[in-house]
Write an enzyme that holds these catalytic residues in place. Sequence first.
Site, short mmCIF file in Angstrom:
data_model
loop_
_atom_site.label_atom_id
_atom_site.label_comp_id
_atom_site.label_asym_id
_atom_site.label_seq_id
_atom_site.Cartn_x
_atom_site.Cartn_y
_atom_site.Cartn_z
N LEU A 1 -6.04 8.46 10.05
CA LEU A 1 -7.22 9.12 9.88
C LEU A 1 -8.13 8.53 10.74
O LEU A 1 -8.24 7.42 10.87
CB LEU A 1 -7.99 9.34 8.44
CG LEU A 1 -7.26 10.35 7.72
CD1 LEU A 1 -8.22 10.61 6.45
CD2 LEU A 1 -7.57 11.77 8.20
N ASP B 1 0.91 -6.32 15.59
CA ASP B 1 1.38 -4.69 15.85
C ASP B 1 1.41 -4.00 14.99
O ASP B 1 1.30 -2.81 15.03
CB ASP B 1 2.81 -4.91 16.89
CG ASP B 1 2.25 -4.78 18.65
OD1 ASP B 1 1.00 -4.83 18.80
OD2 ASP B 1 3.45 -5.02 19.00
N HIS C 1 -9.73 0.27 10.69
CA HIS C 1 -8.49 0.92 11.43
C HIS C 1 -8.78 0.74 12.98
O HIS C 1 -9.83 0.56 13.46
CB HIS C 1 -8.06 2.09 10.89
CG HIS C 1 -7.39 2.29 9.66
ND1 HIS C 1 -6.14 2.04 9.40
CD2 HIS C 1 -8.25 2.54 8.27
CE1 HIS C 1 -6.03 2.08 7.87
NE2 HIS C 1 -6.99 2.35 7.44
N TYR D 1 0.81 -1.37 0.07
CA TYR D 1 -0.03 -0.17 0.10
C TYR D 1 0.92 1.15 -0.05
O TYR D 1 0.58 2.28 -0.80
CB TYR D 1 -0.79 0.00 1.47
CG TYR D 1 -1.84 1.24 1.36
CD1 TYR D 1 -2.94 1.43 0.43
CD2 TYR D 1 -1.49 2.01 2.36
CE1 TYR D 1 -3.61 2.41 0.73
CE2 TYR D 1 -2.47 3.02 2.63
CZ TYR D 1 -3.63 3.15 1.65
OH TYR D 1 -4.28 4.60 1.69
N TRP E 1 -5.89 -5.61 19.83
CA TRP E 1 -4.77 -6.34 19.24
C TRP E 1 -3.49 -6.01 19.80
O TRP E 1 -3.25 -4.78 19.94
CB TRP E 1 -5.09 -5.96 17.69
CG TRP E 1 -6.10 -6.60 16.80
CD1 TRP E 1 -7.26 -7.10 17.43
CD2 TRP E 1 -6.39 -6.50 15.44
NE1 TRP E 1 -8.07 -7.47 16.27
CE2 TRP E 1 -7.43 -6.98 15.13
CE3 TRP E 1 -5.54 -5.95 14.30
CZ2 TRP E 1 -7.89 -7.42 13.89
CZ3 TRP E 1 -5.82 -5.97 13.03
CH2 TRP E 1 -7.32 -6.64 12.80
P1 GDP Z 1 -1.80 1.03 11.01
O1 GDP Z 1 -1.17 2.25 11.22
O2 GDP Z 1 -1.64 0.62 9.42
O3 GDP Z 1 -0.86 -0.06 11.68
O4 GDP Z 1 -3.26 0.95 10.97
P2 GDP Z 1 -4.17 0.21 12.08
O5 GDP Z 1 -5.07 1.23 12.52
O6 GDP Z 1 -5.16 -1.02 11.36
O7 GDP Z 1 -3.61 -0.27 13.33
C1 GDP Z 1 -3.00 0.47 14.25
C2 GDP Z 1 -2.40 -0.26 15.64
O8 GDP Z 1 -3.53 -0.45 16.41
C3 GDP Z 1 -1.75 -1.45 15.26
O9 GDP Z 1 -0.78 -1.62 16.43
C4 GDP Z 1 -2.70 -2.62 15.79
O10 GDP Z 1 -2.21 -3.65 16.29
C5 GDP Z 1 -3.60 -2.15 16.92
N1 GDP Z 1 -4.93 -2.27 17.10
C6 GDP Z 1 -5.56 -2.67 18.32
N2 GDP Z 1 -6.50 -3.32 18.15
C7 GDP Z 1 -6.92 -2.91 16.88
C8 GDP Z 1 -8.00 -3.47 16.18
O11 GDP Z 1 -8.98 -3.95 16.63
N3 GDP Z 1 -7.92 -3.32 14.60
C9 GDP Z 1 -6.97 -2.80 14.15
N4 GDP Z 1 -6.73 -2.58 12.95
N5 GDP Z 1 -5.87 -2.25 14.81
C10 GDP Z 1 -5.71 -2.59 16.02
#
Ligand code: GDP
Length: 333
Positions: A184, A287, A197, A154, A220
Amino acid sequence: MPDTTAAPAQDGGMLRPAFWRHKKVLVTGGAGFLGSHIVDVLSGFKCETFAPRRHEYDLVNFAEAKACLDNFQPDLVIHGAAYGGGLGMMQVNPAKLYYDNLVMGANMLEAGRLAGVAKVVVTGTACSYPGDIGDSMNEDDLWKGFPHKSVYHYGLSKKMMIVQGMIYYEQYQFNAVHLILANLYGPRDTFHPDRSHVVAALIRRFVEAKEQGAARIEVWGSGRPVRDFLYVEDCAQVVLRAAEVYDDPAPVNVGPGRGTSIRELVETLSDVVGYTGEIAYDSSKPDGQRVKTLDVGRMARCLGWRPATSLREGLRRTVDWYRHNKAAADQKS
Ligand code: GDP
């Protein structure tokens, strides 16, 4: 390359309605998350806005991208369309994600050039940065390494629009502006668990846990990763601000420039939602990148802008929106 240190007028970053008067503005992704907020702001100006849906013009197809530009003949293009999602979604069909974003971006810049558009503003991503660049990402660090393995497809598909903007500026004096957006969140985000996200995912989980009186929710990973969270209405403002005042292919980071750990996000959200149960960190979930915090010095210098909404206030508004739109938000994938 032009001077990116030039300061715009000292007007506190306020938008200039006169700039937009009688302009024709194409907003790709205008029915999507960020795009719809951009369209909302533009609706307050005396400009003509066109926000086509994919079934009208599939921008991954060059002939359709060109027809879109030829038929509408915009003065300005805001390229907000993207195929993406949270860390979970990024692992599903990464090849399509790469191809669609790469080709759509290339098409919009080439079709925009051929149509004689004065400027294209591209919304890029912090996923374009090297995966291990340290605690603050400066635009000069962009080319110092490979992006994190969870998002490289991406990040690189979007990053090629920086290259195209630079080379089009050199050869054609074409004006393509590239904004690198922080993470965002806000009203109209995607709350579906397959694509969300972190902010939307957790809001959904917290609100459901609160409603159902659940004793435990899962988050997560370790809670240690750090992100820079930008409220979507602020982002719409800065995109339009860049359209008004910035004319340079050198990319600009946009965001609060403040690192927030996932643990801190979780604590603030528990408070905003009023959830008092247990929080379990699920180490079997990824993570992703350790830190994604933007250095926003160039944004302050060149756009004279900073976000208005604190994280707590942005979360409060997003939770409120979600509670009032839960049924529709849960359906949207
Ligand atoms: P990234 O900035 O591309 O990593 O976007 P994300 O928003 O998907 O994830 C950001 C962080 O939030 C990562 O460290 C994930 O492990 C954490 N996280 C915690 N709980 C969640 C969840 O339920 N969904 C997602 N997408 N991320 C989570």
